[in-house]
Design a protein around this motif. Structure first.
Motif, PDB file in Angstrom:
ATOM      1  N   GLU A 107     -19.979  -2.369  26.310  1.00 22.29           N
ATOM      2  CA  GLU A 107     -20.523  -3.355  25.374  1.00 22.29           C
ATOM      3  C   GLU A 107     -21.889  -3.805  25.881  1.00 22.29           C
ATOM      4  O   GLU A 107     -22.010  -4.270  27.011  1.00 22.29           O
TER       5      GLU A 107
ATOM      6  N   ARG B  64     -20.292  -8.857  15.876  1.00 23.93           N
ATOM      7  CA  ARG B  64     -20.757  -9.750  14.814  1.00 23.93           C
ATOM      8  C   ARG B  64     -19.801 -10.920  14.573  1.00 23.93           C
ATOM      9  O   ARG B  64     -20.096 -11.794  13.769  1.00 23.93           O
TER      10      ARG B  64
ATOM     11  N   TYR C 129     -15.273 -16.333   8.595  1.00 19.64           N
ATOM     12  CA  TYR C 129     -13.808 -16.407   8.493  1.00 19.64           C
ATOM     13  C   TYR C 129     -13.394 -15.009   8.071  1.00 19.64           C
ATOM     14  O   TYR C 129     -14.248 -14.154   7.797  1.00 19.64           O
TER      15      TYR C 129
ATOM     16  N   VAL D 118     -25.062   1.708  26.215  1.00 15.71           N
ATOM     17  CA  VAL D 118     -25.057   3.171  26.302  1.00 15.71           C
ATOM     18  C   VAL D 118     -26.289   3.656  25.558  1.00 15.71           C
ATOM     19  O   VAL D 118     -26.447   3.414  24.359  1.00 15.71           O
TER      20      VAL D 118
ATOM     21  N   ASP E 167     -16.716  -1.309  10.387  1.00 12.74           N
ATOM     22  CA  ASP E 167     -16.681  -1.854   9.026  1.00 12.74           C
ATOM     23  C   ASP E 167     -17.588  -1.092   8.080  1.00 12.74           C
ATOM     24  O   ASP E 167     -17.308  -0.942   6.893  1.00 12.74           O
TER      25      ASP E 167
END
Ligand SMILES: Cc1cc2nc3c(=O)[nH]c(=O)nc-3n(C[C@H](O)[C@H](O)[C@H](O)COP(=O)(O)OP(=O)(O)OC[C@H]3O[C@@H](n4cnc5c(N)ncnc54)[C@H](O)[C@@H]3O)c2cc1C
Length: 328
Positions: A30, A38, A55, A129, A302
């Protein structure tokens, strides 16, 4: 046992790691210092802001099963906000959020879910990375300075579309299929207030404005800070103004937030703006994950489905299911 490198410790990366960890040696890289991608939180001494995802809702049963332990132990709680829709400064719709659907937030901050999911995983934070290199049948990962980060049998990228494409470029045709997907930007304006603003709502969807969303972030369950507002720009507006002077962007968003909320926010005690270059992806059809089994490279997130937390999970779960077939 296979050695698997996962790039990104957002919801997709952590869900993927948890699904695969009993079958392979999994390492997560990470680039930022925190977890959650996000699903992000920013602090000052007095204020706290969820400045990415606000939410999320849960439609699929398998997402609920994945989350159930976090619901049971209180890491996830319902945000029963008074929600309104605003057009040119006028409230045109209003409702109380409750169970249909439930609006979940991690407690006490947006990153709390990722922190919980990361427990027990090998997550190397603060490691970007930069590139991949073939070494025999393995992949070597390299950091920004060209220093090796280890060798792996599989590399799975959960970085946003453009960043995944850059990593896979030259190693797999997957990079070209990702190139067709364009993520949308978003500016997030964070406003810390000296006292309760006295708003009759806690969450607002704003139409026909540079602003698309305003929330009284401090009204979410378990928040301890002073009153804080989060203002998000409309995605199309952000794409149009992405290269503008940030001060001009901030001024435009502030004016639009004042108009929408009816508050004079120019004297806020704290004001800070973040630009998400890769924030959102409209819902689209196509594969839920990308896999090049010959090269042992894959991508999920996503952006393959829709810019939503649940979509990040579904993409990761679908890829994990396919990869587990290789271990049978
Ligand atoms: C402003 C905003 C508002 C939103 N509002 C909502 C909402 O209200 N509800 C909702 O459901 N969703 C919302 N979303 C979308 C939601 O945040 C995402 O769908 C979800 O968090 C995506 O998770 P992910 O794991 O796929 O990607 P990410 O969270 O982007 O995770 C990818 C990770 O990869 C890391 N990374 C990238 N490149 C590298 C590299 N080279 N090396 C190492 N690490 C790397 C990144 O740092 C990041 O942590 C919002 C997003 C934004 C930006």
């Amino acid at each position: 046992m296979s050695r698997i490198a996962i790039i990104g410790a957002g919801l997709a990366g952590l869900a993927l790691a948890r699904e695969l960890r009993d079958f392979a040696a999994v390492t997560v890289f990470e680039k930022s210092r925190g977890f959650g991608g996000r699903m992000a939180t920013r602090y000052t001494e007095r204020f706290q802001f969820d400045f990415g995802a606000q939410y999320f809702t849960v439609k699929e049963e398998r997402f609920r099963r994945f989350l159930q332990p976090s619901i049971d132990d209180g890491t996830l709680q319902r945000w029963d906000a008074h929600f309104v829709e605003i057009r040119t400064g006028v409230v045109v719709d209003s409702r109380q959020w409750g169970t249909e659907p439930e609006h979940f937030v991690p407690v006490p901050k947006m990153t709390s879910l990722a922190r919980r999911l990361a427990a027990g995983l090998d997550v190397r934070r603060g490691v970007r990375v930069d590139s991949l290199k073939r070494r025999g049948t393995a992949w070597q990962l390299l950091d920004d300075n060209g220093a090796p980060l280890g060798e792996f049998d599989w590399v799975l990228s959960t970085a946003p579309a453009e960043q995944s494409a850059a990593l896979l470029d030259g190693h797999s045709p997957l990079a070209e299929s990702i190139d067709e997907l364009r993520m949308q930007a978003c500016f997030s304006l964070m406003l810390g207030l000296d006292g309760d603003p006295g708003l009759p709502w806690q969450a607002a969807l704003v139409h026909d404005s540079p602003v698309s969303w305003i929330s009284l972030d401090s009204s979410k369950p378990g928040r301890s800070g002073h009153a804080s507002l989060v203002v998000h720009s409309a995605n199309a507006w952000a794409d149009e103004h992405i290269d503008d002077d940030p001060q001009d962007v901030q001024a435009a968003l502030l004016a639009a937030a004042c108009e929408a909320s009816g508050l004079d926010l120019r004297r806020s005690a704290h004001m800070y703006m973040h630009c998400w270059r890769f924030a959102n992806m409209p819902r689209h059809s196509g594969p839920e994950y990308l896999l090049d089994a010959d090269a042992r490279l894959a991508a999920c997130g996503d952006w393959l489905i829709h810019g939503r937390v649940e979509a990040a999970f579904l993409s990761a779960a679908a890829l994990a299911g396919r990869l587990l077939e290789f271990s049978e």
